[in-house]
Design an enzyme around this catalytic site. Structure first.
Site, PDB file in Angstrom:
ATOM      1  N   ASP A  71       0.836  -1.193   0.000  1.00  0.00           N
ATOM      2  CA  ASP A  71       0.000   0.000   0.000  1.00  0.00           C
ATOM      3  C   ASP A  71       0.874   1.248   0.000  1.00  0.00           C
ATOM      4  O   ASP A  71       1.981   1.224  -0.538  1.00  0.00           O
ATOM      5  CB  ASP A  71      -0.946  -0.021   1.216  1.00  0.00           C
ATOM      6  CG  ASP A  71      -2.293   0.613   0.914  1.00  0.00           C
ATOM      7  OD1 ASP A  71      -2.341   1.849   0.871  1.00  0.00           O
ATOM      8  OD2 ASP A  71      -3.283  -0.121   0.724  1.00  0.00           O
ATOM      9  N   HIS A 107      -3.669   6.231   3.377  1.00  0.00           N
ATOM     10  CA  HIS A 107      -4.450   5.068   2.974  1.00  0.00           C
ATOM     11  C   HIS A 107      -3.942   3.770   3.605  1.00  0.00           C
ATOM     12  O   HIS A 107      -4.702   2.970   4.164  1.00  0.00           O
ATOM     13  CB  HIS A 107      -4.404   4.980   1.449  1.00  0.00           C
ATOM     14  CG  HIS A 107      -5.289   3.961   0.826  1.00  0.00           C
ATOM     15  ND1 HIS A 107      -4.867   2.699   0.505  1.00  0.00           N
ATOM     16  CD2 HIS A 107      -6.574   4.020   0.444  1.00  0.00           C
ATOM     17  CE1 HIS A 107      -5.851   2.025  -0.053  1.00  0.00           C
ATOM     18  NE2 HIS A 107      -6.906   2.810  -0.095  1.00  0.00           N
ATOM     19  N   SER A 113     -10.999  -0.774  -1.031  1.00  0.00           N
ATOM     20  CA  SER A 113      -9.739  -0.709  -0.287  1.00  0.00           C
ATOM     21  C   SER A 113      -9.935  -1.072   1.173  1.00  0.00           C
ATOM     22  O   SER A 113      -9.001  -1.529   1.836  1.00  0.00           O
ATOM     23  CB  SER A 113      -9.157   0.709  -0.370  1.00  0.00           C
ATOM     24  OG  SER A 113      -8.629   0.963  -1.637  1.00  0.00           O
TER      25      SER A 113
END
Length: 1310
Positions: A83, A311, A500
């Site tokens: 990620d 994120h 996600s």
């Protein structure tokens, strides 16, 4: 979506619920409020806050499993997070439930954090000379047995994510710049006003005795105000440049980052390699950006590991956060450990790169430090094909050779079908793809909805199947959470949603399953875990393409895998290949669906790590399968006996009798005949689209009004007429008094093209009884899905009618190429479906030039991060290109051979970086060239392209790879279009609006542009270069400019725009005189005279004056002047030679300059340049002579004045001789008779003159202009000095601090 809350507060809270797949777009969620808030009286008690809905776990059986088996909490497992990077300082990411370190490794696989530390030095008296120029004091406490230090420099801003960078720039400006700058600007404005008032009050006192100085005084005051305003407007903070020092203490590599920016290493960040020491620290107290370090290549590369967005931390928190004091906030597998691998590259806006993906996969395949059990990857893109690629091969090894379970998000590209991206759509169907689901509890806790609705997939969640028939979505999971984010966000938690978020939830569930089987000492494989998940998922009463096998149920999956363990097939995957193209399933879409189809299916059992598997396992493998299908339109055999070899059978599909306009899904399922209860061993997924083929009038489709409830998705499949080029979709709402929110998504699939190739996406808000029409591009002969979805959180039902109309204006060429030498190009346009209005338009928008490599080098990378297990090193090819920009422009580099392919590329990765002449990195880009454009000033640039692969021979074949650079034209160039050839060649009447009947064909003629056009003239066009643009035909403006906006950016559907290329075949040249005639070779041959020989000899001797030593040059000068007393060039050459000698020759320079000036008759020069038009026949020759004399005169004046200034500048104003100052004034007046001070020939002198006169504002303006022309070390030093003289220390410091970043010692590493 926005939700209105008014029951507690008298204010409105807006919550944005739609975040991107990579990155965060939703604000911090208000999860608590002061209990002392004064509230209106109520008789109803307040309820408890539903914490369980913030990070939902009940829906997937997590709570049930852990309440019964607390030790199945993920302990003993490692999850790799591919990620944007995980923050070890974020809440819940410090320790596991057993007290172990949570984040056991942090890696930046992108290379964006790399620092070149190949420079090795030793300390002298405890001090190191850093690459920034600072003196670095080595703390006495450091242990460095070798005494050698590796040094480098790193820009803080290259580490920061975009939002953090913006915050820090703003804070630094407010703290360091604004307070000083505002005071200086106010003071400059006050002084200017005072001057103007004095001038106004003394306007009747007569002329000033020194009008030039008075004028300059006022101009200097005005310039200071102007410069300060300009500095504010063009404020550019490149950020801190940190010295990095790396050394080995005998046990571990350690690095220090000098965040003091003063060389005080004791106060800098001092860290050891993270994997060994688990040390991390905030870069500064202001940024709260937590970093760690790794070291490669024996200390020659320092890897600074941070995060390119928030994120990854949010994802890791969902999967595995552990809050010992608040277990209700835990992630799914709080006992699991995390390996953070950053695949997002800060240089290209957190986009993943092939390099990062390859390094990440190499790390998890096999290493001696830890065993990765699960991968979560909440990243991905769409690929044009999935049957072969370099990254696909590596991913295949990760799962099928090394046994790592890979979980990935399906994508946020729905609601249309076939929108699943890669990795779920890799060549191997072994990756678990996850769709996003929203539960009723999530609606209450996360989104604060007024009322609960039934659980459903999010509207934007990508749907299956893949283009080659696989499900794409394996299961679905909760796709939203409020949980931890990095400390640099200055918040503890945040709401994000997307697949996600669904993917790490599933990865956490997988960790629970693996934890259970490890604790029970039960063997497992990615295949047994996946089958357990699929066979126990809870099927929802929603779209099968969004949920896959259903909502994951981890408690059932654990029970299933424990109950059905130690089976012969536990380490076997069943590779399904359908048809001659060996697809992963059956997906029939672009067909008429009017007859039965037979498809061959091949199934082959393959053991984990097949090449090294035990031969006895292969010999003993034998299974009897029973096959079943759940659809009457499918016929398949009822049984299949399998040994360790491929078996084939036929599947018959009969679409006759199925309702048209719909999609149908079914599968052929295979069970172990001896253990049917274990569930499906493998399946053949079958998706068929039965399109509407009979349209009204051959081009119209209407669907009566249908009711849409929250989350409702309606799909209409239409076989697009072959002639069609665009369509209009009209939506008409009814039976609702409120505004209704819909998503209109239209998709066509072309072979070997991604779903984004022919796509339209629009979020639509329809009012009561309102209609909206949209234009979308289509391609004839392919099935079109028109998907209309009601937003998942809508509380009000509505009705909508859909009308689709197809249109056709099809050119004879899909891409039109016009050679300038041809002059005219014919294009026929046909209205194939219905009468159409035509108004042809052709525009050129870009200039394209092809660069060839100036340097090419293939080198082995090797090292831990660039070696595939088994001793397979990776190689890289680095290509260098020179780019010359003649004027400011926006450019886009593009490597055509590798463009628009990443996951499907035959090569591992590609990345380009563009540098200025000082080696400063200005921008980067990867395969998706349209995302990366740079605005460049006039100058010279270097582009470096990097390509990687395991095989050097493949890289060698790219050693001459050309690079295309697209330059956006300053203004679009319109081409003339005619309806007849004669009109085109005679520049007759241009094409206007035309009406074409059905089937009519209209010839059109395009003419080449004039290369002397003002827009094209300055491009420096050469033969072979091209101009790119578009050609359109429809009269309707809405058709020509149709644009849709997807979450990931604008999609230019261009329904009526066709590529246009104009190839330059000759250069524009001056018109020849009509009186010129051809001459013979004898006439062309010129006879040189003896006089010309003597002149050439004189000129050669003149050129050597400056090249010889001082004495020899002086002697040659005397000889020349004796022979040619009036030869001005010789005198100037002597002046140049003297000036080059330095300060000791200043008096000689002054004397020689005076001699040159006295040799020039100024009066004729002034008379010549004062003449508006010279009509003499030899005017051009005279102008050349006059220009030479003027330039000689100006250079002499400038060198004279510069020599005087050099003597005066070191002196204080009272000490400067008035006579010398007056001489400077006189020189200034003489120069200004011919040119302005800003002229490049005199700008250096005027900068010195203004400094002598105290006009530092004017001097700074001239130096700033030199810097704008070309930023060099010398010009930068002058500008810094000028700002310091002005007292603008804040501006001088800003430039000085950025010096190491503007002038790096080497190119940035890939």
């Amino acid at each position: 979506m926005r939700i209105w809350l008014s029951n507690i507060f008298s204010r409105i809270v807006h919550i944005q619920t739609h975040s991107a797949r990579k990155g965060e777009r939703s604000p911090n969620f208000l999860r608590s409020f002061a209990t002392t808030t004064k509230m209106a009286s109520t008789t109803e008690p307040l309820g408890d806050f539903p914490f369980w809905g913030l990070l939902p776990r009940k829906e997937t059986g997590v709570v049930s499993l852990l309440s019964k088996n607390p030790n199945f909490d993920g302990r003993g497992t490692v999850i790799a997070i591919f990620d944007s990077g995980v923050d070890p300082g974020a809440p819940g990411l410090q320790v596991t439930t057993e007290g172990k370190v949570k984040v056991i490794d942090r890696i930046d696989a992108s290379g964006a954090g790399d620092v070149d530390t190949s420079t090795v030095v030793e300390a002298t008296d405890g001090v190191i000379a850093g690459l920034t120029g600072r003196k670095l004091k080595v703390p006495e406490s450091w242990v460095n047995p070798s005494g050698k230090f590796h040094i480098g420099v790193k820009s803080a801003y290259t580490l920061y994510p975009q939002r953090l960078r913006e915050r820090i720039i703003k804070e630094r400006k407010e703290k360091q710049w604004d307070p000083v700058h505002k005071i200086l600007l106010a003071e400059a404005q006050r002084k200017l006003q005072l001057l103007e008032n004095n001038k106004s009050n003394g306007s009747n006192n007569g002329a000033s005795p020194n009008s030039l100085i008075d004028k300059m005084t006022k101009e200097d005051a005005e310039t200071r105000v102007s410069l300060l305003n300009s500095l504010e407007k063009k404020y550019n903070d490149l950020g801190p440049a940190y010295d990095c020092v790396l050394y080995h203490d005998g046990d571990v590599w350690r690095a220090c980052i000098d965040t003091s920016e003063r060389g005080e290493l004791e106060s800098g960040i001092h860290l050891g390699e993270y994997r060994i020491t688990h040390q991390w620290a905030s870069l500064t107290s202001a940024d709260q950006y937590n970093i760690s370090i790794n070291v490669h290549n024996d200390g020659n590369i320092l890897e600074i590991v941070g995060m390119c967005s928030s994120h990854g931390t949010h994802v890791a928190s969902i999967a595995s956060a552990n809050f010992p004091d608040a277990p209700e906030r835990n992630g799914v597998a709080p006992g699991a450990q995390i390996v953070s691998i950053t695949i997002g590259d800060n240089r290209i806006g957190s986009m993943e790169t092939g390099t990062a993906l390859a390094r990440a996969m190499m790390r998890v395949m096999e290493n001696s430090f830890y065993k990765v059990d699960v991968i979560n990857m909440s990243y991905g893109e769409h690929a044009h094909w999935s049957n072969s690629s370099r990254l696909g091969e590596l991913a295949h090894e990760v799962v099928n050779k090394y046994g790592v379970i890979w979980v990935s998000s399906a994508g946020n590209h729905g609601p249309a079908l076939a929108t699943v991206g890669v990795p779920p759509d890799f060549q191997s169907d072994s990756i678990i793809g996850v769709g996003a689901y929203v539960s009723p509890d999530m609606m209450t806790a996360e989104y604060s909805m007024i009322e609960k609705l039934p659980g459903c997939p999010y509207t934007w969640s990508s749907r299956g199947p893949t283009a080659d028939g696989a499900r794409g979505v394996t299961v679905c999971a909760p796709g939203g959470a409020i949980t931890s984010v990095p400390t640099f966000t200055l918040r503890s938690n945040q709401l994000m949603n997307g697949t996600s978020m669904a993917s790490p939830h599933t990865a956490g569930c997988v960790a629970l399953i693996v934890s259970a089987v490890k604790l029970k000492s039960i063997p497992y494989s990615p295949y047994s875990v996946r089958r357990a998940i699929q066979n126990t998922a809870m099927a929802l009463d929603v779209d099968v393409f969004a949920q896959g096998h259903g909502l994951i149920q981890v408690d059932r999956a654990v029970e299933h895998i424990l109950q059905h363990c130690n089976s012969i097939e536990d380490k076997v995957r069943f590779m399904v290949e359908c048809g001659s193209e060996r697809k992963k399933g059956i997906h029939l879409r672009n067909w008429l669906a009017d007859k039965p189809v037979d498809m061959s299916v091949t199934v082959e059992p393959v053991l984990l790590d097949d090449t090294r598997a035990d031969a006895n396992q292969k010999l003993s493998f034998c299974m009897e399968m029973v096959l079943t299908s759940n659809a009457p339109w499918i016929r398949a055999p009822s049984c299949l006996q399998m040994s360790y070899t491929a078996r084939s059978f036929q599947v018959s599909i009969d679409p006759r009798g199925l309702e048209r306009g719909r999609v149908y899904f079914a599968s052929v399922k295979a069970y172990n005949a001896s253990n049917v209860e274990k569930g499906i061993m493998f399946e053949v997924p079958i998706t068929i689209v039965v399109p509407v083929i009979d349209l009204l009038h051959g081009y119209k489709y209407t669907c009566p009004a249908e009711v849409f409830r929250a989350g409702c998705v309606r799909r209409h499949f239409l076989y697009v007429p072959v002639e069609s080029t665009w369509a209009t979709v009209t939506l008409k709402s009814s039976h609702s008094e409120k505004c209704q929110r819909f998503t209109l998504h239209a998709v066509q699939l072309k072979p070997d093209c991604s779903v984004k190739t022919i796509e339209f996406y629009k979020v639509v808000n329809l009012g009561s009884n309102e209609s909206s029409t949209f234009v979308l591009g289509v391609r004839g002969g392919y099935t079109l899905e028109v998907c209309l979805a009601r937003w998942w959180s809508s509380l009000v039902d509505g009705q909508v009618e859909i009308d689709v109309d197809f249109h056709s204006l099809r050119p004879s060429h899909e891409e039109v190429t016009l050679f300038c030498s041809d002059g005219v190009q014919r294009v026929d346009v046909r209205a194939g479906l219905r009468p159409e209005e035509v108004s042809p338009q052709a525009y050129l928008k870009h200039h394209t030039q092809v660069l060839t490599p100036t340097e090419s080098k293939v080198e082995v990378l090797g090292g831990l991060r660039d070696t595939i297990p088994g001793g397979r090193p990776v190689y890289q090819l680095i290509l260098s290109y020179n780019l010359s920009v003649s004027k400011a422009a926006e450019v886009t580099p593009k490597c055509a051979l590798l463009s628009d392919v990443l996951y499907e590329s035959a090569f591992e990765s590609q990345l380009w970086m563009l540098f200025d002449h000082n080696k400063q990195l200005l921008g980067s880009g990867d395969a998706y060239c349209t995302k990366y454009s740079l605005k460049l000033e006039k100058g010279e640039y270097t582009i470096r392209l990097h390509v990687r692969h395991e095989r050097p021979d493949l890289l060698e074949k790219l050693s001459d790879l050309p690079l295309t650079v697209l330059t956006k034209l300053s203004q679009e160039v319109k081409l003339d279009v005619y309806t007849s050839f004669n009109a085109a060649v005679t520049c007759g009447k241009k094409a206007q609006s035309l009406s074409l009947g059905t089937g009519a064909v209209q010839p059109l003629y395009l003419t080449a542009p004039s290369l002397t056009d003002k827009t094209l003239k300055g491009l420096g066009l050469t033969p072979g270069q091209a101009l790119l643009g578009t050609l359109s035909f429809a009269k309707d403006e809405q058709v020509r400019k149709a644009v849709s906006n997807h979450k990931f950016g604008p999609i230019r559907t261009m329904p009526d725009q066709y590529p246009l290329r104009v190839v330059v075949t000759e250069l524009p040249c001056k018109k020849r005189s009509s009186t010129s005639t051809a001459t013979s070779p004898e006439e062309k041959k010129e006879t040189k005279t003896h006089t010309e020989y003597l002149e050439a000899l004189r000129d050669l001797q003149t050129a050597w004056i400056a090249k010889l030593d001082c004495e020899s040059g002086e002697q040659l000068h005397k000889e020349l002047m004796a022979a040619h007393p009036e030869h001005l060039a010789a005198q100037l050459a002597r002046l140049q030679a003297l000036d080059a000698g330095g300060a000791q020759n200043r008096q000689a320079v002054i004397a020689q300059a005076k001699q040159v000036v006295s040799s020039v008759d100024v009066a004729p020069l002034l008379a010549f340049y004062g003449t508006k038009t010279d009509t003499r026949s030899d005017a051009a020759k005279i102008k050349t002579q006059m220009d030479k004399q003027r330039n000689t005169l100006l250079e002499a004046h400038c060198r004279h004045g510069s020599a005087l200034s050099a003597d005066l500048i070191p002196l204080q104003h009272p000490e400067r001789p008035q006579e010398s100052v007056e001489q400077l004034d006189a020189i200034t007046v003489e120069i200004m008779k011919f040119v302005e001070p800003s002229d490049s020939k005199v700008i250096g002198f005027f900068a010195s003159y203004y400094q002598v006169r105290g006009f530092d504002g004017l001097a700074a303006r001239l130096i700033q202009r030199q810097c704008e022309e070309k930023w060099t070390r010398e010009n930068e030093a002058k500008l810094t000095e000028a700002y310091t003289r002005l007292g603008w220390t804040h501006a001088a410091s800003l430039i000085a601090n950025s010096h190491p970043l503007r002038f790096p010692t080497s190119f940035t590493l890939f």
